[in-house]
Design a protein around this motif. Structure first.
Motif, mmCIF file in Angstrom:
data_model
loop_
_atom_site.group_PDB
_atom_site.id
_atom_site.type_symbol
_atom_site.label_atom_id
_atom_site.label_comp_id
_atom_site.label_asym_id
_atom_site.label_seq_id
_atom_site.Cartn_x
_atom_site.Cartn_y
_atom_site.Cartn_z
ATOM 1 N N VAL A 68 0.859 -1.193 0.000
ATOM 2 C CA VAL A 68 0.000 0.000 0.000
ATOM 3 C C VAL A 68 0.894 1.241 0.000
ATOM 4 O O VAL A 68 0.673 2.173 -0.754
ATOM 5 C CB VAL A 68 -0.965 -0.005 1.208
ATOM 6 N N THR A 69 1.925 1.208 0.851
ATOM 7 C CA THR A 69 2.968 2.242 0.794
ATOM 8 C C THR A 69 4.312 1.561 0.959
ATOM 9 O O THR A 69 4.424 0.543 1.648
ATOM 10 C CB THR A 69 2.830 3.300 1.914
ATOM 11 N N SER A 95 -6.392 -4.799 9.254
ATOM 12 C CA SER A 95 -6.283 -4.985 7.811
ATOM 13 C C SER A 95 -4.916 -4.585 7.263
ATOM 14 O O SER A 95 -4.681 -4.714 6.066
ATOM 15 C CB SER A 95 -7.382 -4.168 7.124
ATOM 16 N N LEU A 96 -4.012 -4.106 8.101
ATOM 17 C CA LEU A 96 -2.730 -3.598 7.618
ATOM 18 C C LEU A 96 -1.560 -4.112 8.451
ATOM 19 O O LEU A 96 -1.698 -4.378 9.650
ATOM 20 C CB LEU A 96 -2.720 -2.062 7.662
ATOM 21 N N LEU A 120 -5.468 -4.597 -1.137
ATOM 22 C CA LEU A 120 -5.998 -3.341 -1.675
ATOM 23 C C LEU A 120 -7.476 -3.442 -2.034
ATOM 24 O O LEU A 120 -8.260 -2.539 -1.730
ATOM 25 C CB LEU A 120 -5.201 -2.925 -2.911
ATOM 26 N N LEU A 123 -9.487 -3.583 1.191
ATOM 27 C CA LEU A 123 -9.468 -2.285 1.874
ATOM 28 C C LEU A 123 -10.481 -1.337 1.233
ATOM 29 O O LEU A 123 -11.201 -0.608 1.912
ATOM 30 C CB LEU A 123 -8.079 -1.647 1.760
ATOM 31 N N GLN A 124 -10.486 -1.366 -0.105
ATOM 32 C CA GLN A 124 -11.339 -0.457 -0.838
ATOM 33 C C GLN A 124 -12.811 -0.822 -0.681
ATOM 34 O O GLN A 124 -13.660 0.048 -0.510
ATOM 35 C CB GLN A 124 -10.938 -0.539 -2.304
ATOM 36 N N SER A 127 -14.508 0.541 2.476
ATOM 37 C CA SER A 127 -14.147 1.908 2.860
ATOM 38 C C SER A 127 -15.193 2.928 2.436
ATOM 39 O O SER A 127 -16.141 2.629 1.713
ATOM 40 C CB SER A 127 -12.798 2.259 2.237
ATOM 41 N N LEU A 233 0.362 2.882 -3.438
ATOM 42 C CA LEU A 233 -0.448 2.089 -4.356
ATOM 43 C C LEU A 233 -1.906 2.368 -4.021
ATOM 44 O O LEU A 233 -2.348 2.111 -2.905
ATOM 45 C CB LEU A 233 -0.120 0.605 -4.212
ATOM 46 N N ARG A 234 -2.648 2.899 -4.983
ATOM 47 C CA ARG A 234 -3.971 3.409 -4.692
ATOM 48 C C ARG A 234 -5.100 2.472 -5.108
ATOM 49 O O ARG A 234 -6.195 2.537 -4.562
ATOM 50 C CB ARG A 234 -4.139 4.784 -5.346
ATOM 51 N N ARG A 235 -4.848 1.620 -6.099
ATOM 52 C CA ARG A 235 -5.891 0.706 -6.580
ATOM 53 C C ARG A 235 -5.244 -0.495 -7.242
ATOM 54 O O ARG A 235 -4.137 -0.386 -7.759
ATOM 55 C CB ARG A 235 -6.737 1.375 -7.664
ATOM 56 N N GLU B 228 0.975 6.652 6.115
ATOM 57 C CA GLU B 228 2.393 6.922 5.862
ATOM 58 C C GLU B 228 2.546 8.405 5.616
ATOM 59 O O GLU B 228 1.704 9.024 4.969
ATOM 60 C CB GLU B 228 2.826 6.130 4.623
ATOM 61 N N ASN B 250 -6.402 13.316 -5.267
ATOM 62 C CA ASN B 250 -6.960 12.000 -5.592
ATOM 63 C C ASN B 250 -7.585 11.377 -4.342
ATOM 64 O O ASN B 250 -6.948 10.612 -3.635
ATOM 65 C CB ASN B 250 -5.867 11.084 -6.167
ATOM 66 N N ALA B 252 -9.989 8.803 -3.373
ATOM 67 C CA ALA B 252 -10.628 7.680 -4.076
ATOM 68 C C ALA B 252 -10.215 6.377 -3.413
ATOM 69 O O ALA B 252 -9.150 6.284 -2.795
ATOM 70 C CB ALA B 252 -10.206 7.654 -5.548
ATOM 71 N N GLY B 253 -11.074 5.369 -3.560
ATOM 72 C CA GLY B 253 -10.730 4.050 -3.031
ATOM 73 C C GLY B 253 -10.600 4.036 -1.517
ATOM 74 O O GLY B 253 -9.875 3.223 -0.970
ATOM 75 N N GLY B 254 -11.282 4.963 -0.843
ATOM 76 C CA GLY B 254 -11.228 4.979 0.615
ATOM 77 C C GLY B 254 -9.988 5.651 1.182
ATOM 78 O O GLY B 254 -9.796 5.662 2.394
ATOM 79 N N MET B 255 -9.146 6.208 0.307
ATOM 80 C CA MET B 255 -7.908 6.828 0.770
ATOM 81 C C MET B 255 -7.714 8.186 0.101
ATOM 82 O O MET B 255 -8.334 8.484 -0.913
ATOM 83 C CB MET B 255 -6.710 5.933 0.430
ATOM 84 N N LEU B 276 -0.337 9.486 2.998
ATOM 85 C CA LEU B 276 -1.483 8.704 2.544
ATOM 86 C C LEU B 276 -2.310 8.388 3.786
ATOM 87 O O LEU B 276 -1.774 7.901 4.789
ATOM 88 C CB LEU B 276 -1.030 7.414 1.858
ATOM 89 N N ARG B 278 -6.432 7.225 5.373
ATOM 90 C CA ARG B 278 -7.727 6.638 5.059
ATOM 91 C C ARG B 278 -8.810 7.657 5.312
ATOM 92 O O ARG B 278 -8.716 8.483 6.221
ATOM 93 C CB ARG B 278 -7.963 5.381 5.918
#
Lengths: 283, 283
Positions: A68-69, A95-96, A120, A123-124, A127, A233-235, B228, B250, B252-255, B276, B278
């Protein structure tokens, strides 16, 4: 689901594969074999090395498969051949997970990283669905109007075998640096695809560091040593071609930040990175 | 040079002071006392905690006094009182050092970080003088037209004693969220000054995380947990008021990513950060 017994591994997956060799106390060690195909200039590509570390983290955290990061400091130049990834989980709950991981070759520390891993897609799914995106994908001409990196001069390709690992189609207005006519804007954009695999969060680690540094577009060719690189990493990316963009907004004080964005074929911003690097020495 | 024998320490410097308590093998330990004045909501401010870690790193690396980059993962909420910073130098040579540092309270890991330290002024003096800055400082009305954070409702200030530590003057067009009228743009900008000290690279670590999260401006109040946070220190700041800007491109995707810039009184971009986080849970 792909039948892993009969589907051959992609080149990248083969080259980032790791094997558990030791686990005890709070540290686990994975063996890797750094592949010469990812050499560019004086060392192995930083994004490839990050994907090797990311591959060990994925193996170590089976229920949290995606980066994710990840933040990395590059400590010395890697060479093809044997390497070890040493993983220390710092927190794993919910979840992390957070882990530190280092890439070593013999007594030499190559790369030290700090990463957050999770699933990912999961998580999405769980959320807040709120979305607001003001970032815009790079405007690129159709692929057949772009300039393949394979058009680079033979002398350049000889020191950059990495260019054979993927299709990289550069914006035709941004390739002047190769013939001594940089635009001076400090920006690159390109179409990108690994030859033999669709993108996933792990492969995006390589994609985020695949283009030449924006300093080439500023008329400052030469080695620009990275101090720090962080990827978000966003998606989970959709299959297909990616669009990649590098830009720097503050070249000053002997340093520059380079922001990279990767957009997938569905038009989503799937990964972002920022690195801080030192300017090449004046010639 | 200030006469440190007679110049009283600023509040921030007192509150981030550390004492070496152990050094052996590759790890050194520093004791800290986390000050209740930096509480905001359910825990201590993330920027303050980063400055505490940064203070231990500075003490541990006397010839490389400035943070150049620091990346942090927040593992659990800190509370006022005793804490330890554990430092592991990963590389120290030439003009830069790389170190991992963690903040612990008892058996609880609060914060794990990876940092690059050096002497910012010296790094800059010996570097390529090329400059190209397309980033723009935030446009802020004069300070007497901005809205001091001290105007916040008493109920808010009671859970955010941190607001008494500095002057924070918010852009008057961006304070609607406080009365239920967010702009929906996801951006904040403000004038900033610690009451009793001029900025330096270490204090900027606190400044980079001092404003409310941009989610407030998107109509999404509530806790936005940081996954992070990476800070890049670009210059030694000039004395005087700072201008600070937060923006997200951005969500999106819960973040969401939150980019922060700090500009000094000389009009220079002196620090950048990206985190980053949530999204808050829907209400």
């Amino acid at each position: 689901m792909a039948d892993t017994a009969t589907t051959p591994l992609s080149e990248l997956d083969r080259d980032i594969a790791v094997t558990a060799v030791a686990s005890g106390g709070e540290e686990a060690t994975y063996a890797a074999d750094l592949a010469p195909g990812w050499v560019v200039g004086g060392g192995l590509n930083g994004g490839y090395l990050l994907a090797v570390v990311g591959s060990a983290l994925r193996q170590h955290l089976p229920d949290k498969p995606d980066p994710v990061t990840i933040s990395a400091s590059y400590c010395s130049a890697s060479v093809p051949g044997r390497a070890e990834v040493r993983v220390r989980v710092r927190r794993n709950g919910g979840s992390l997970a957070t882990a530190a991981a280092e890439l070593w070759q013999g007594e030499e520390l190559r790369l030290t990283t700090l990463a957050t891993y999770g699933d990912l897609a999961r998580l999405q799914a769980g959320s807040n669905p709120f979305e607001r995106v003001s970032a815009a994908a790079p405007e690129l001409p159709p692929r057949d109007s772009c300039v393949p990196a394979s058009f680079a001069p033979e002398g350049f390709k000889r020191v950059a075998p990495m260019l054979d690992r993927f299709d990289l189609l550069l914006h035709p207005d941004q390739v002047g640096w190769a013939v001594g006519e940089p635009t001076g804007r400090g920006a690159f954009s390109a179409w990108f695809r690994h030859h033999d695999r669709e993108p996933d969060p792990l492969s995006l680690l390589q994609v985020l560091d695949a283009l030449p540094p924006v300093t080439y577009d500023l008329g400052l060719p030469g080695w620009a040593p990275t101090l720090e690189l962080t990827c978000h990493l966003r998606r989970v990316p959709a299959p297909g071609w990616l669009r990649v963009q590098h830009v720097s907004r503050n070249v000053a004080g002997g340093m520059f930040e380079e922001d990279c964005e990767v957009w997938d074929s569905a038009g989503r911003l799937v990964a972002q990175s920022r690195q801080l690097a030192r300017l090449p020495r004046p010639r």
